[in-house]
Design a protein around this motif. Sequence first.
Motif, PDB file in Angstrom:
ATOM      1  N   LEU A  11       0.907  -1.135  -0.049  1.00 31.95           N
ATOM      2  CA  LEU A  11       0.013   0.089  -0.061  1.00 31.95           C
ATOM      3  C   LEU A  11       0.887   1.174   0.056  1.00 31.95           C
ATOM      4  CD1 LEU A  11      -2.643  -0.993   2.660  1.00 31.95           C
ATOM      5  CD2 LEU A  11      -2.710  -1.317   0.402  1.00 31.95           C
ATOM      6  N   VAL A  12       0.697   2.094  -0.981  1.00 34.01           N
ATOM      7  CA  VAL A  12       1.413   3.236  -1.126  1.00 34.01           C
ATOM      8  C   VAL A  12       0.692   4.637  -1.234  1.00 34.01           C
ATOM      9  CG1 VAL A  12       3.037   4.467  -2.427  1.00 34.01           C
ATOM     10  CG2 VAL A  12       3.164   2.110  -2.376  1.00 34.01           C
ATOM     11  N   ALA A  18       1.165  -7.392  -5.898  1.00 32.18           N
ATOM     12  CA  ALA A  18       0.182  -6.278  -6.520  1.00 32.18           C
ATOM     13  C   ALA A  18       0.586  -4.907  -5.519  1.00 32.18           C
ATOM     14  CB  ALA A  18      -1.112  -6.545  -6.319  1.00 32.18           C
ATOM     15  N   THR A  19       0.223  -3.846  -6.034  1.00 32.04           N
ATOM     16  CA  THR A  19       0.543  -2.462  -5.479  1.00 32.04           C
ATOM     17  C   THR A  19      -0.676  -1.782  -5.341  1.00 32.04           C
ATOM     18  OG1 THR A  19       2.984  -2.577  -5.781  1.00 32.04           O
ATOM     19  CG2 THR A  19       1.811  -0.314  -5.097  1.00 32.04           C
ATOM     20  N   ILE A  20      -1.468  -1.162  -4.447  1.00 28.53           N
ATOM     21  CA  ILE A  20      -2.375  -0.178  -4.198  1.00 28.53           C
ATOM     22  C   ILE A  20      -1.954   1.192  -4.219  1.00 28.53           C
ATOM     23  CG2 ILE A  20      -4.517   0.139  -3.214  1.00 28.53           C
ATOM     24  CD1 ILE A  20      -4.851  -2.856  -2.511  1.00 28.53           C
ATOM     25  N   PHE A  36      -0.336  -2.258 -10.480  1.00 30.40           N
ATOM     26  CA  PHE A  36      -0.790  -1.297  -9.732  1.00 30.40           C
ATOM     27  C   PHE A  36      -2.363  -0.915  -9.882  1.00 30.40           C
ATOM     28  CE2 PHE A  36       3.256   1.340  -9.229  1.00 30.40           C
ATOM     29  CZ  PHE A  36       3.926   0.361  -8.732  1.00 30.40           C
ATOM     30  N   GLU A  37      -2.947  -0.922  -8.798  1.00 29.05           N
ATOM     31  CA  GLU A  37      -4.229  -0.446  -8.671  1.00 29.05           C
ATOM     32  C   GLU A  37      -4.372   1.011  -8.085  1.00 29.05           C
ATOM     33  OE1 GLU A  37      -6.397  -2.570  -9.640  1.00 29.05           O
ATOM     34  OE2 GLU A  37      -5.334  -4.483  -9.632  1.00 29.05           O
ATOM     35  N   ALA A  38      -4.796   1.731  -8.724  1.00 26.36           N
ATOM     36  CA  ALA A  38      -4.305   3.192  -8.481  1.00 26.36           C
ATOM     37  C   ALA A  38      -5.982   3.702  -8.137  1.00 26.36           C
ATOM     38  CB  ALA A  38      -4.039   4.074  -9.702  1.00 26.36           C
TER      39      ALA A  38
END
Length: 108
Positions: free
Chosen positions: A13-14, A37-39, A58-60
């Motif tokens: 999470l970012v 994955a990265t959110i 990436f889920e933006a």
Amino acid sequence: MKQQSYIPGKVLLVGDCHGYSGILAADRLAKELKVDATILLGDVWDINLHRPEPIIPFEAILGNHERWNLVSRNEAGPGIRLHLDYSRFDIDGVKFGVIGRIEDTPRV
């Protein structure tokens, strides 16, 4: 009895990437940590970034300060999926919901 939960591998999470340098830093960290994955949590800005291979999804989650001209043309770079407030998405079958800008939302 203790309830078990399922998390699909590792998810990073970012918050508030604020453009190219933040997105690339998140990309490097995601690869270093070997996440699945990265959110990205709001204020992503440069959603059209072409990241180096291999590309981790990436889920933006869009924030209140975005480059709306890119969003309106759906110009997300490879491996970047955009999500608006009150939408849902899943990662490996695990569902996520999006609620943003709570202080601006009378429904919450």
